[in-house]
Design an enzyme around this catalytic site. Structure first.
Site, mmCIF file in Angstrom:
data_model
loop_
_atom_site.group_PDB
_atom_site.id
_atom_site.type_symbol
_atom_site.label_atom_id
_atom_site.label_comp_id
_atom_site.label_asym_id
_atom_site.label_seq_id
_atom_site.Cartn_x
_atom_site.Cartn_y
_atom_site.Cartn_z
ATOM 1 N N LYS A 244 0.673 -1.105 -0.195
ATOM 2 C CA LYS A 244 -0.003 -0.084 -0.069
ATOM 3 C C LYS A 244 1.029 1.413 -0.009
ATOM 4 O O LYS A 244 1.732 1.242 0.855
ATOM 5 C CB LYS A 244 -0.864 0.124 1.237
ATOM 6 C CG LYS A 244 -2.022 0.988 1.268
ATOM 7 C CD LYS A 244 -2.890 0.775 2.350
ATOM 8 C CE LYS A 244 -4.322 1.558 2.198
ATOM 9 N NZ LYS A 244 -5.140 1.550 3.140
ATOM 10 N N GLU A 329 -19.832 -2.924 10.022
ATOM 11 C CA GLU A 329 -20.568 -2.112 10.989
ATOM 12 C C GLU A 329 -21.547 -3.001 11.795
ATOM 13 O O GLU A 329 -21.917 -2.652 12.904
ATOM 14 C CB GLU A 329 -21.302 -1.035 10.271
ATOM 15 C CG GLU A 329 -20.060 -0.136 9.463
ATOM 16 C CD GLU A 329 -19.456 -0.525 8.139
ATOM 17 O OE1 GLU A 329 -18.922 0.143 7.725
ATOM 18 O OE2 GLU A 329 -19.806 -1.917 7.879
ATOM 19 N N ARG A 357 -25.646 1.287 7.089
ATOM 20 C CA ARG A 357 -25.313 -0.224 7.035
ATOM 21 C C ARG A 357 -25.879 -1.225 8.362
ATOM 22 O O ARG A 357 -25.923 -2.392 8.225
ATOM 23 C CB ARG A 357 -23.976 -0.786 6.614
ATOM 24 C CG ARG A 357 -23.405 -0.214 5.323
ATOM 25 C CD ARG A 357 -21.810 -0.041 5.411
ATOM 26 N NE ARG A 357 -21.094 -1.222 5.432
ATOM 27 C CZ ARG A 357 -20.663 -2.105 4.336
ATOM 28 N NH1 ARG A 357 -21.205 -1.664 3.221
ATOM 29 N NH2 ARG A 357 -20.339 -3.346 4.668
#
Length: 583
Positions: A244, A329, A357
């Site tokens: 990354k 979540e 969500r």
């Protein structure tokens, strides 16, 4: 420059290995300059450059369909699919969105900004292909911790049984926004250490074939494997290990800070216009301080610890009292209910767009059981994120209509802190707090500390003829509108409603005596919102009502000021509309 010759994926087919390597550097250089000026997602895009080149070299997009998870890593894909101008020329930086967008290109199939969806979406494309007798490849790209989301696992489970062409590229950079969390990542670590040979293989357990690429930033190694799986007749996972932020020193060293970044100086990495989120800072410092004496306090995040100020150092200070459940979540909310039931004091913080969500968990797991979990809803405002996939304006209709939930709207940081303290001290209700985005100054204001007498509004100025209820972020707009009305001889009543979830019927009834118009102002969509509750209360009376807010629409990359003007959310415009109504 190689990039000059790339106007679509077909131009990649004839490049040599050395040219592909040069192209990767050119893409990174273009993204670096753009990000330094424009800001945006950084680490995910820098890590997936070679994989994107390899995908478009081997597969035939748009016939072969590539579905990007979250799609915050699609900048290289956009550059290679006819949109390079938006990354090379500053005057065109805003021509494209930060996510995949079918309106921009035939190479994008979904507008996606929430996580863990690519496998599920791609499985639908694969089944549709089979039903109509097609033969194209379907590829789902997933990474940045998105495998920790429940939908990703549901998708894997379904695909494992389908027995048809479906290629899942797992971009494993060992990171989410912050570090990854969850038991499965121990298994991924073992796969990396064994070169993909470990017996502990989640994907094989789900019924999928499996390939491993140790260097996912090597285009040639990726091309070899992608050619092997192209036109495969069964589902397969290609597990690639990438870095990354690759290619930029600061992003490689501090992956969390450089997941998304504001405009910066390329030489130093310093932010050009530093910004401190006061509400996030207040939250983190308050909760950390409280943890010292309250060992039952548990703070939860779903991979967004920075949303409420929990830096890496603060997470270390919190120790076991801070829990990152990964990009899950639903798990965070249900776990909070269990913590509350077990006698702990759970706090879950996240952005408003991601609370969408969790509707079922808040309703079923928390509120039916009336467990006193605390939810902090950040960025809930039209002045927050403005990408269509990240809108934060739908929380009021969603959360204010769930029974048993107390949803509070503080107007200042001091009031927010008082509400947070009360929510943690009480055990009667599940409580959500709409963390202020536009706080008004609290100097000279008396801040109440007890909110247990539900649905009691605060009259901050008593007037007549017109009453303005300024909810949370728009309390300041209410005050400013009242000042405009004062110039016209109207001494309006100003009210801080505080409670989004209920009505102060005694106060509302009393307004009938000396008011002709009741105005509500809320920072969100009106349909199903706070203003409609007020209007319904007065429906059978002679009282006029007027609700200021937004129309129920999907807005995309809008100009804040223009949107405010369109809906009269400016003091002078609101005052004019009010005066027209009472003439």
């Amino acid at each position: 420059m190689i990039l000059d010759r790339i106007n679509g994926p077909k131009n990649l087919k004839t490049l040599s290995a050395s040219e592909r390597k040069e192209l990767a550097q050119e893409i990174r250089q273009a993204m670096l300059k753009r990000a330094s000026i424009h800001g945006g997602h950084f680490g995910p895009d820098f890590g997936i450059v070679e994989a994107t080149i390899a995908l478009h070299t081997v597969f035939d997009s748009p016939k072969d369909k590539i579905v990007w998870d979250v799609s915050h890593q699609v900048y290289p894909h956009k550059i290679l699919t006819g949109r390079k101008q938006a990354y090379l020329e500053e005057e065109h930086y805003d021509d494209v969105s930060g996510y995949s967008n079918p309106a921009e290109s035939e190479h994008d199939f979904f507008e996606v900004g929430h996580t863990s969806t690519s496998i599920s979406l791609a499985s639908g494309l694969a089944m549709a292909r089979d039903l109509r007798g097609g033969h194209e490849n379907i590829i789902a790209v997933i990474g940045d911790g998105s495998m920790s989301g429940g939908e990703a696992l549901e998708g894997l489970d379904t695909v494992g049984e389908m027995g048809t062409n479906m290629i899942i590229v797992l971009n494993d950079n060992q990171m989410s926004i912050a570090e990854v969390h969850g038991g499965m990542y121990k298994g991924f670590d073992e796969l990396r250490r064994t070169g993909g040979k470990s017996e502990h293989n989640l994907f094989r357990a789900m019924g999928l074939d499996y390939r491993f690429v140790a260097d996912g930033n090597d285009s040639e190694a990726l091309i070899k494997v992608f050619r092997e799986v192209k036109d495969i007749d069964h589902p397969v996972v290609v597990h690639i290990v990438t870095q990354k932020g690759k290619g930029y020193k600061f992003a490689e060293e501090d992956k969390e800070s450089w997941h998304w970044h504001m405009p910066f100086d390329i030489e130093t990495g310093e932010v050009k216009h530093p910004y401190v989120d006061e509400a996030a800072e207040l939250t983190a410092t308050y909760l950390l301080d409280r943890m010292k004496t309250d060992k039952k306090l548990a703070v939860l995040t779903a991979a967004t610890p920075s949303s409420f100020g929990f830096t890496s150092e603060r997470r270390k200070q919190a120790g076991k009292q801070f829990i990152d459940v990964g990009i899950a979540e639903e798990q965070a909310v249900a776990m909070a209910s269990g913590l509350a039931k077990g006698g702990a004091r759970p706090v879950f913080g996240d952005y408003a767009t991601f609370f969408q969500r969790t509707y079922d968990q808040i309703s079923q797991d928390v509120c039916i059981n009336n467990n006193p979990a605390v939810f902090l809803v950040f960025g809930a405002s039209m002045y927050s994120m403005n990408d269509v996939t990240h809108l934060c304006i739908f929380d009021i209709p969603m959360m204010a209509n769930i029974p048993n939930l107390v949803y509070l709207a503080p107007v200042s940081l001091a009031e927010y802190k008082a509400m947070l303290a009360w929510a943690l001290d009480q055990t009667e209700h599940p409580v959500a707090i709409r963390v202020p985005v536009l706080p008004v100054p609290s100097e000279g204001r008396v801040i109440r500390t007890d909110y247990s007498q539900l649905n009691t509004y605060e009259v901050t100025r008593r007037g007549e003829e017109v009453a303005i209820l300024g909810l949370g972020n728009f309390y300041g707009l209410a005050e400013q509108t009242a000042a405009e009305l004062e110039k016209k001889g109207i001494h309006a009543t100003i009210i801080n409603p505080t409670y989004i979830t209920g009505l102060d019927t005694d106060l509302l009834e009393s307004l009938k005596k000396d008011h002709r118009l009741v105005v509500t102002m809320e920072d969100g969509v009106l349909d199903g919102g706070f203003g409609e509750k007020i209007a319904r209360f007065y429906g059978s009376s002679d009282m006029k009502t007027c609700a200021f807010g937004l129309e129920k629409k999907f807005y995309d990359r809008y100009d804040y000021e223009k949107l405010a003007e369109e809906y009269n959310l400016k003091p002078e415009l609101a005052a004019k509309k009010i005066l027209d109504l009472i003439k």
